[in-house]
Scaffold this motif. Sequence first.
Motif, PDB file in Angstrom:
ATOM      1  N   UNK A   1      51.430  67.990  41.049  1.00  0.00           N
ATOM      2  CA  UNK A   1      52.137  69.093  41.691  1.00  0.00           C
ATOM      3  C   UNK A   1      51.877  69.141  43.189  1.00  0.00           C
TER       4      UNK A   1
ATOM      5  N   UNK B   1      52.346  77.312  31.634  1.00  0.00           N
ATOM      6  CA  UNK B   1      51.660  76.102  31.153  1.00  0.00           C
ATOM      7  C   UNK B   1      52.525  74.866  31.211  1.00  0.00           C
ATOM      8  N   UNK B   2      53.710  74.980  31.803  1.00  0.00           N
ATOM      9  CA  UNK B   2      54.582  73.805  31.837  1.00  0.00           C
ATOM     10  C   UNK B   2      54.553  73.086  33.179  1.00  0.00           C
ATOM     11  N   UNK B   3      53.879  73.664  34.142  1.00  0.00           N
ATOM     12  CA  UNK B   3      53.839  73.001  35.451  1.00  0.00           C
ATOM     13  C   UNK B   3      52.645  72.063  35.521  1.00  0.00           C
ATOM     14  N   UNK B   4      52.835  71.050  36.311  1.00  0.00           N
ATOM     15  CA  UNK B   4      51.806  70.013  36.392  1.00  0.00           C
ATOM     16  C   UNK B   4      50.691  70.422  37.355  1.00  0.00           C
ATOM     17  N   UNK B   5      50.300  71.662  37.288  1.00  0.00           N
ATOM     18  CA  UNK B   5      49.373  72.201  38.291  1.00  0.00           C
ATOM     19  C   UNK B   5      48.125  72.756  37.626  1.00  0.00           C
ATOM     20  N   UNK B   6      47.011  72.577  38.279  1.00  0.00           N
ATOM     21  CA  UNK B   6      45.788  73.234  37.846  1.00  0.00           C
ATOM     22  C   UNK B   6      45.660  74.499  38.686  1.00  0.00           C
ATOM     23  N   UNK B   7      45.672  75.641  38.030  1.00  0.00           N
ATOM     24  CA  UNK B   7      45.613  76.903  38.787  1.00  0.00           C
ATOM     25  C   UNK B   7      44.298  77.003  39.550  1.00  0.00           C
TER      26      UNK B   7
ATOM     27  N   UNK C   1      59.996  80.205  37.326  1.00  0.00           N
ATOM     28  CA  UNK C   1      59.682  80.033  35.909  1.00  0.00           C
ATOM     29  C   UNK C   1      60.519  78.883  35.357  1.00  0.00           C
TER      30      UNK C   1
ATOM     31  N   UNK D   1      57.659  79.774  29.812  1.00  0.00           N
ATOM     32  CA  UNK D   1      57.571  78.866  30.969  1.00  0.00           C
ATOM     33  C   UNK D   1      56.152  78.597  31.438  1.00  0.00           C
TER      34      UNK D   1
ATOM     35  N   UNK E   1      55.840  70.766  39.847  1.00  0.00           N
ATOM     36  CA  UNK E   1      56.897  70.254  38.978  1.00  0.00           C
ATOM     37  C   UNK E   1      56.677  70.681  37.528  1.00  0.00           C
TER      38      UNK E   1
END
Lengths: 165, 1266
Positions: B1164, A84-90, B928, A82, B1199
């Motif tokens: 996001x 690396x699948x979010x559209x977020x930059x950490x 997750x 799961x 997302x």
Amino acid sequence: MTDAVIEIITSLPRDRAIEAARFVASEIAGASDGRSQEVGAWAAGSPFTHIGDVETLSRLVLIARALSGAEGADSVERAIEGSGRKNLVLGGVEIVALAGIGVIALQLILTGGKLIETEITYSHDADGKPIITTRRTEKELPLSNALAAVLRPLFGLGRAEEQDK
Amino acid sequence: MTDVAEISDLESILKQMGGLRGLDDLKFSCPNTGIPLPGQEVQVGIVVPDDVDGVIALLDGTLNSFKCVCGASHHRLAPVMALFRPTGAAICVTAGAPLQQMTNVMKQLGPPFSGATFTEDYDGLLRSVLGWLNQMLAHYGSIVLNETLAKRPRRERIASRSPTLLVYLRDLAEGRWPVTVMLQNGRAPPDVAREAHAALYTGSMVEQFNDLIGEFGPGGLIGEARSRIPRRAISENILTQFANVARKRLEMRQSPAAGADVAELFARAYGAGMMNAVAHSLAGRQNPETPGWAALVRQAWRGWGSIDDNPLLAPAEAGPRLIGFEPLWDHCRHELAAATDISTFDDIERMFARLGHGDRFRAIMETNPIAIAVTPSEDGAIEFERFTVDILSQILRQHPLGDSPAESGHAGEMAGAALQLLAGSQQPEATLRFASSFIKSAIDADDPAAAFTFGTRAIPTLCRADRLEDAGQIARRLTELWHEPSTQGKLRHIKPRVLVSFWNECGSLMRYVGQPDEALRSYEISRAFLALVDDATVRDDDGAVLDRNEALALRDLGRFSEALPRIAALADMRPGDPAAQTSLALLHLQTGQVEQAEAVAEAAVLVSDPVVAPLECAIALVIRASARQSQGEHASALADLTKAMDLTSGRFSLMSMRIAACACQIKSARLYQPGLIAQAEKLLRDAVETGASNRYQLERVAPTALYGLGLLLLNENRQAELQLFDRKHLSPFLNALGEEAFIDWRLLRLKGAIEHDATRSWTKTAWGYLSRALSQINSETPKGRDVDFAAGWLADKDALQLETAAAAIAMVECGAVPAEVLLDIYELSNGRDFAATLEVRRGVVRRSSEPEAFPGPAEEANPLDALKAAAAKIGRDILLVACIDTPDEVHIVSLLASEGACKLNGSWPADHVETTGLAFTQAMESLNPAAPHDSEARLKTWAKLMDEFGAAIEPCLPLEALIAFLPGRRMTNLPLHLSYLPARRREVLREHPVIYSANAAILLDQAFPTERRKSRSLVVAAAKAGDSRQFQANLACAARRIARESDPQGRTGSGFARPSLIRQAQYGRGINRRGPVWRISGRRATAAAVMAGLAETEAIFLLCHGARIGQRKGYGFYLSDGSDLPPALAVDLEVAPEMGRFALAWQDFANASAAPSLIVSAACSSGRTVVTAGGARIGPEAAAFAKGTRCVVAPLWNVEQDAALDWMEAFQKARMTPDGAPAPIWDAHRQACLDVRAKYPHPFFWAPFIATGCLSAHQASRGDEA
């Protein structure tokens, strides 16, 4: 199988390792979110200075969880899948979040602690007064003896080890 | 003298000696973040003593240390040459690796150096290397030199390669250099090292000052010294030395030896005094020689004051730092008292103004000017009538009106100065009569220039004297004069700067009296004349003042999103200006961004000078205290207030009163600061007992005192005293003013709270006071003077809003008021700033289009009627669901358009909602995507709340109705569309379309004719570094498909921008304007390109990553910078401003001339809004809606990439109907959710997006059809 997972964990890019560890840590210590801010204070002032430490912590959480048994290994695999699948930059917020919840999760894993689920319900009594009920469910968190023997002394958890003996 | 350029030669010499590596090899990155550290900024040489910063850094061991954005400091192991200017001697003081470098150097020098063993302890570089050198030199000294030079080949080699090195060696041998290297650790005797260091260092610094004053003159010293010499460079020894020299020179001047040249003595004393003053100023220390220095300054002014830009005088902006007001005033007051004509006053006033003390001087003159400037008659009385006539005739005699522009200007200036004298005389009639007489004389003489020049001085003078009505009269009269045709014909004879100043002052007056819209118009006229000012410096200065004033007016109008960029830019541009920092801190406070407010106020405190400008410093402290108070840091807030009180007590009575009131707002304050509260209570009681009761705003002492004392008694639960206070003071005060009077809302809130306290319940009387207070805050959102606002305004406002909501609920429940009042309460407590935004937008549109074409919600002032009209227009019923926040609960109010009646549907404890909402957010953040069901347990409580919420609204919900959620504060950012309808066994969104809005004003805002934009769309696609190729390919495909869907005619390919043209967009110069759909992706998707496209498109699709990009900017988008994709890890922009090149925040949209009607974002959490104290909202709506956006569709949580791309495609597909007309946004939104749900059943994937905006978004999205 375990070796393969560990190899994957060690070769994960930094951002994915942090994200995957957060999934695992939240699963284990999600109910401790309130305490995580306090525990993660060590990284809050300048999160990027501690990014190396947080990365190490992330891999440690993942490895410890993966070595805790089949369920833990599954959990880690799902977390890696799961990540690396979010559209977020950490960013700093995510780093600090893991700095707190990651430590709590690691403590729980190494001490053979408990997974805690909390459910809050709200209702009224006969007089219309509000009643808030909190229900906590606890579940044992397994840890292999071999891993415990290796890791606990490293984290100053000798007492727990002695108890096991 | 050796030139700095010689550094490079020296560098090459050492390179030959094998010690240096090329700078190209020195590139390195931060091991924490991987961010490259500066490569070209490595300092390879310093010149002693000129490069003071370099010397200090060398001594500190911080030379070539670089701080990464992560906060860690890293030392670059670069070699540095120290070049000693007087002799040309040089030494390599640090090296590629100090050990290695010095070894190489020493090897070249031969024995005994080559065999030496260096210590491994080189922490801090100099510590060991220089300590070791010193030891060596102490032992070998001249022997080394002699031995070295005795061997001919070596001597010749060195002489041929580097004559400088020989000099250096001699210096070493003669013990000149060792003193510089002797200072570190215990290798040299500490006392000797310290003494040697002090001697060398102090000498170098004094020499530096001498050089600067010789080169730039006394006037230029402060500027040059401040740019070259940091505060830490000024040691105690240096200050002592300067003070001693200054004192001796002054003594020599006061008692000159026989035959001494007096002019020479003065020049030397003045120079020494200036150096002393500058050194103390730099060090932030009190100048011990101020009395004598004041006399020198006054004498210097007499000699050179008439010369513009005299290089001998200190610049005005630095004046207060060089000479304090008090010593100068003490020196001049006797001269003023003895003066017999106004020219002396004028001269002294000009001097004070030139030295930056104009305001203090005027303030003193306004408090007691007549006693100083006018000699009373024999019986002690002053004949003001005669005085004004005499002054006027004297001015007109000296500067006849109508003669020439110069004379007109002088006459106006003189009359303005005279008015200053009169303004503080407690003779308002005489003052006003004088002003009227002068203006009349100017008009009679057909001399508008004199009248406007007078106005520029008279208006601010009267404002400062708190005589706003008089200032208004003068402004009105001069405005009438302005509009007269004869004046218009003469404008070209008036200096443009006079008109710039006049209209600027008029604007500020309008702001003070609470008419910021009028103020903006005045500033607009002022700006028009600014362009005509020839002097570029003056133009820039005045322009900066106008920028600030306009920004403050925008702030006062509630147009926060427009005010913020301007005020922030000013603060960034002028970091040392306390006023600029204060304005920004206040704006943050006003919008509830208390953490930022505290940080900026902290900066304001640091740069304000408690000695020179105590009031300014006190204001900064009070703002910081307010910010801290809002964060619950009561102890530190009270500490700030204590400091502020110390600064103002006995000098600024109104400010002291405000500080006292502010302290009394804090519950249990007496426990933290008993001394402050005791002092505050005494102050307040004295003022309540003695204050005049005819003033009713908190701009005055009496009501401020009433408010503060009442709060104190209330908070300390001193009921008997509170009732007595109410009977004896507060009620009579309010009653005396009457029902219709304008009363500050804080007093009304206090009265309501006292009523509630007496009965322990909300009564109709208490409700009456609170509702009156709340409606007043609506029209009186802070205005004018900043300090009013700072004194706990925000905390009061927030408390009032919540208390009034609680009172209203109680009133509705007992049937005392209709439920519709709850909608009004909602509007006053949520997103009030949007109302101002809408007003402005309408104003703009009105001016640019036909008035009758504008429908506007003003025609439908009643929200019920507006809702009905909207329902009719969209052809379906609408259920409006508003969440009302009280201090302890969250209530739901619903209003069905077809029924037209409000209902209370249910409530939850506030704590429960907050805890559940937070748990939901945390669960979603850490969910997750590969195992969403693992988080079910954490979402149970949330699901239960949503069940209850759905059950509460279902009875009012007809089939197919559109639901409009007004989420209030605690429910904002929560997906209410997932609430579960028990009878229909489904989530709300599966049965009904949903739209969210900040408040009814936005929701019901009508479409208006925007500029005739074609129905264009812009699709932006940007991955981040490290994204998988698969995702990048998916992203590109999705962008293409969305672009294709956006084009009703299906035109693809040629219609899109070509890369070569798009390339321009990287630099913000524009984008390809061909075709109905523009698409930019990859490295071309920059923030500048997006900004360039905003004004020209009707819809924009942002397919990019989101991130928190700093506290000040909140959530936003990560895009390319034109050459790189955004990094995999985001960095806080406050820590690393340069990373801003990758970021586009919602608030940046405020800088665009217009924004698209529809914004759809996959980034996001980009749909999250920050709700701050007082109900201000920061996020998507705030900036975009101000520029014409009707609807924002964006996710509430982080997302999943593929699901989000699917959702975006499905949305656009559903939006574009086969006939080319867009479907309603809420229908498209619902359809997209249902489509994605079929593939991804968990709500994490299909439910993150919400549509926020207006019901008229339906029309606006049709582009040309609007």
